[in-house]
Write a protein that holds these residues in place. Structure first.
Motif, PDB file in Angstrom:
ATOM      1  N   LYS B 429       0.715  -1.198  -0.040  1.00  0.00           N
ATOM      2  CA  LYS B 429       0.049  -0.090   0.009  1.00  0.00           C
ATOM      3  C   LYS B 429       0.816   1.343  -0.110  1.00  0.00           C
ATOM      4  CE  LYS B 429      -4.358  -1.660   1.513  1.00  0.00           C
ATOM      5  NZ  LYS B 429      -5.328  -2.167   2.555  1.00  0.00           N
ATOM      6  N   LYS B 430       1.920   1.105   0.713  1.00  0.00           N
ATOM      7  CA  LYS B 430       2.927   2.384   0.769  1.00  0.00           C
ATOM      8  C   LYS B 430       3.398   2.818  -0.690  1.00  0.00           C
ATOM      9  CE  LYS B 430       5.196   1.410   5.039  1.00  0.00           C
ATOM     10  NZ  LYS B 430       6.546   1.205   5.514  1.00  0.00           N
ATOM     11  N   ILE B 431       3.939   1.516  -1.117  1.00  0.00           N
ATOM     12  CA  ILE B 431       4.350   1.755  -2.434  1.00  0.00           C
ATOM     13  C   ILE B 431       3.227   2.385  -3.785  1.00  0.00           C
ATOM     14  CG2 ILE B 431       5.182   0.538  -4.522  1.00  0.00           C
ATOM     15  CD1 ILE B 431       6.532  -1.499  -2.338  1.00  0.00           C
ATOM     16  N   LEU B 432       2.033   1.838  -3.360  1.00  0.00           N
ATOM     17  CA  LEU B 432       1.031   2.206  -4.462  1.00  0.00           C
ATOM     18  C   LEU B 432       0.743   3.399  -4.171  1.00  0.00           C
ATOM     19  CD1 LEU B 432      -1.565  -0.737  -4.455  1.00  0.00           C
ATOM     20  CD2 LEU B 432      -0.365   0.103  -6.392  1.00  0.00           C
ATOM     21  N   LYS B 433       0.945   4.119  -3.111  1.00  0.00           N
ATOM     22  CA  LYS B 433       0.862   5.641  -2.628  1.00  0.00           C
ATOM     23  C   LYS B 433       1.663   6.453  -3.143  1.00  0.00           C
ATOM     24  CE  LYS B 433      -1.998   6.753   1.207  1.00  0.00           C
ATOM     25  NZ  LYS B 433      -2.842   5.987   0.551  1.00  0.00           N
ATOM     26  N   GLY B 434       2.853   5.848  -3.115  1.00  0.00           N
ATOM     27  CA  GLY B 434       4.166   6.659  -3.871  1.00  0.00           C
ATOM     28  C   GLY B 434       4.067   6.937  -5.478  1.00  0.00           C
TER      29      GLY B 434
END
Lengths: 437, 437
Positions: B429-434
């Motif tokens: 999720k963190k990566i998708l946010k970035g």
């Protein structure tokens, strides 16, 4: 693939240990190189297959005759078909037979239900006057399952006009099966005597059915040849097979008895199954190389599919025992054009995906998994394939075969035999001889 | 199946140890029995599913509407589809979609190639004016992969007339996905809150798609109910789940960290995949049941297919490390009518098979393998299914779920949660946010 697509910064092996192991491998690399010059005369025979233009010609010439065939039925088991399925599924997808292309069916084990389904497909093609090519693959020519299935399917096949010219035997020279082909006057292709089943994908075993399907077998072989260069290099820090073997060996010696091949593409699942045989039979050994010491060595290969198995096995991998070394294989479709539609009704359910491509999401998941492996200090490496094509697949399979030879060397076992398999075969034969089934 | 189809004479567990373990299980059996009376209110909720006539009615009523559908597309991952695939393949074979029946496609992970293939099939049906039923399954309603695939496939699906009535949501009550279904005005079926994915095959998750395909879901549930009787029996020497759990626990405690589920029928492979999740998530745990002690417990399940994997893995199993406990599951087709033709030309290649049936040969191979396991003193048990039907499959899956609950009890872990899976989800999720994918 190229050596720089092998990433091992999180392999979890101390540098000094690694260089010791790589040094140990040096004489074996020399041996393999020398063997290559002797072509099919040594146990390393399979490495000559990608260079064999005569074989390629024979395969292509015969394959051309079946351009218009409606379907192929491949009868074989283990080393005789796993490589073919691996490449077919990787290139055409698991549901390839329902898509708009030439069909291919695999008769593996003896199961009346599956065999009946194949028979009914053969009959369907016969009705439509479409030719079916029946292919029997067995090097020894004496394996029970394919011989049983072949006899059953041949009965159906004989209803096809000119069935003889559409029945292809791929077997060892002079085997009983080859003699049968002679008597029947069917075309045959040869498997070199010292090429074992699990190393035979670049022989007629793999090349012929793939060529009939229209797979670019020349690119496949080119991929294998290019990777060989890297894998026979004495610059071992850039030799992916040597590095891979040393890392694998290190973890096994440390007590990790499971190797997790984590393929981040659902269509690579059968590459995993092909690999299971390669590892299972090559290093799963009761005795050491000299045959004198009982060692019961071996590493159990398991196959995981990303992201599917994150929803079934990740809990065990992250929370369970630390008994695995993992290698990721990634294959992203960077030409992916499928964008996730922007729809209000779903926008708050899964955030930050709308407008991105499907590949973007897979990338994010894969990176998330890597980060987790790093944080948990789980040893892992990664092979990155840049494209889903014959060239990259040829490279991957060749890399794995050479790596296995090096690993067996470090483990002091023979990578080419499989003596224990005879045990159950003998028992089975006794039972078949008796009356009580 | 019935308890007397569980054979454990070669389980390799001393009798006294076994009875101690069985006694230990006694309070847990009582607990499960009591929980059954509380229906869906306890963690053991899934055991009430085979008794739930209200659920069955809801499923059958809705399924009836799609009798004439040409194809089903199931969007789900892990517990949301493994049980369905297991039963579909067991009953219809792995190549079911090329055979003459209603097609079913599974959109599991995010892979543009596979999704495109499903899209093209959907379009084909639309052209032929055949209805496709799109089914989205997610209990939480927030799993990335199915939500991504659903949004993509829904776009194609919307070209179908009356698409809303042919889009079915199977999800938890009140989930965001359920709210979306409400807004869209699509039919939905509910998954009870305390039934986890890997225990959900007898909920609407499994029953609905199977009912649409025409599978006898009543027999499936009856099979589960009948086995429950045996598995909740306090006569533990006849309780296959208690026996199975005790044997499994014993071997794990002895250091065998691998469980080999050896399915002697190629169409049961997905039963193995379903089982991998059941075992992987249920007993692969970082912490013990109280959550206070870090234990890193777990057993790695591997799946072998007879006789296929004898030609790839038997060498490792017979010659390699003694790190596995094996359970065979057999399912012979005693109605098999395929006789191996008597032909002179093949008579001396594989002896003693001509004139026998395909099942005879499979029996002989299987017996040969058993004898070898016995001779090598490799611990193993066997479950014998008498028929390839819904009833027997329902029994098998239910047995395995109850066995897993007992095994988790012995291992002192929670069989129903999967806390470590969150790790990679958070990272993803963190990566998708970035911005950098």
């Amino acid at each position: 693939m190229k050596h720089d697509q092998f990433h091992w910064e999180h392999a979890g092996i101390p540098k000094r240990l690694l260089s010791t192991l790589l040094k140990k491998l040096s004489p074996e690399i020399d041996k393999v190189k020398k063997a290559l010059k002797k072509k099919y005369e040594t146990a390393y025979a399979s490495l000559s297959l990608p260079h064999d233009t005569k074989q390629l010609r024979a395969v292509e010439t015969l394959a051309k005759k079946y351009k218009k065939a409606g379907a192929l039925v491949v009868v074989g088991i283990g080393g005789s078909d796993l490589g073919i399925i691996a490449i077919v599924e990787a290139l055409r997808g698991k549901e390839h037979n329902v898509m708009d292309k030439k069909e291919i069916y695999f008769a593996e084990t003896v199961d009346p239900f599956s065999i009946e389904q194949i028979q009914s497909k053969m009959k369907e093609h016969q009705k439509k006057k479409e030719k079916v090519v029946l292919i029997i693959i067995s090097k020894s020519g004496g394996t029970t399952e394919p011989l049983v299935n072949f006899q059953v399917l041949l009965k159906t096949h004989k209803n096809q006009k000119n069935w003889k010219s559409h029945t292809v035997f791929i077997t060892g020279k002079g085997s009983k099966l080859s003699q049968a082909a002679d008597k029947l006057d069917c075309p045959q292709l040869e498997i070199p005597p010292l090429v074992g089943g699990r190393y035979s994908v670049f022989s007629a075993v793999g090349l012929f059915p793939l060529a009939v399907l229209g797979v670019d077998v020349r690119a496949l072989l080119k991929g294998a040849r290019d990777v060989q260069q890297d894998c026979l290099s004495k610059k071992t820090s850039k030799n992916p097979a040597a590095l891979g073997a040393a890392i694998q060996f290190h973890h096994n010696r440390k007590g990790l008895n499971i190797f997790n091949l984590f393929l981040f593409n659902p269509n690579l699942e059968h590459v995993g199954k092909w690999y299971r045989q390669l590892m299972g039979e090559s290093v799963g050994k009761e005795f050491n190389r000299t045959g004198k010491k009982r060692v019961h060595t071996g590493i159990t290969p398991i196959v995981s599919i990303g992201s599917t198995d994150l929803h079934s096995m990740a809990q065990l991998y992250f929370g369970g025992p630390r008994d695995k070394y993992t290698q990721f294989i990634t294959l992203h479709d960077h030409a992916d054009k499928i964008k996730i539609p922007k729809e209000k009704i779903f926008a708050d359910i899964v955030e930050d995906v709308q407008g991105k491509t499907v590949t973007d999401v897979m990338n994010a998941i894969e990176k998330g998994v890597h980060t987790t492996y790093k944080k948990l200090k789980l040893p892992h490496t990664k092979i990155e394939l840049e494209k889903r094509d014959s060239y990259n697949l040829g490279g991957l399979l060749q890399l794995k075969m050479i790596e296995m030879i090096y690993l067996a060397f470090l483990l002091d076992v023979n990578p080419f035999d499989q003596p224990n398999v005879e045990l159950y075969k003998r028992e089975t034969k006794k039972i078949l001889k008796g009356r009580n089934l």
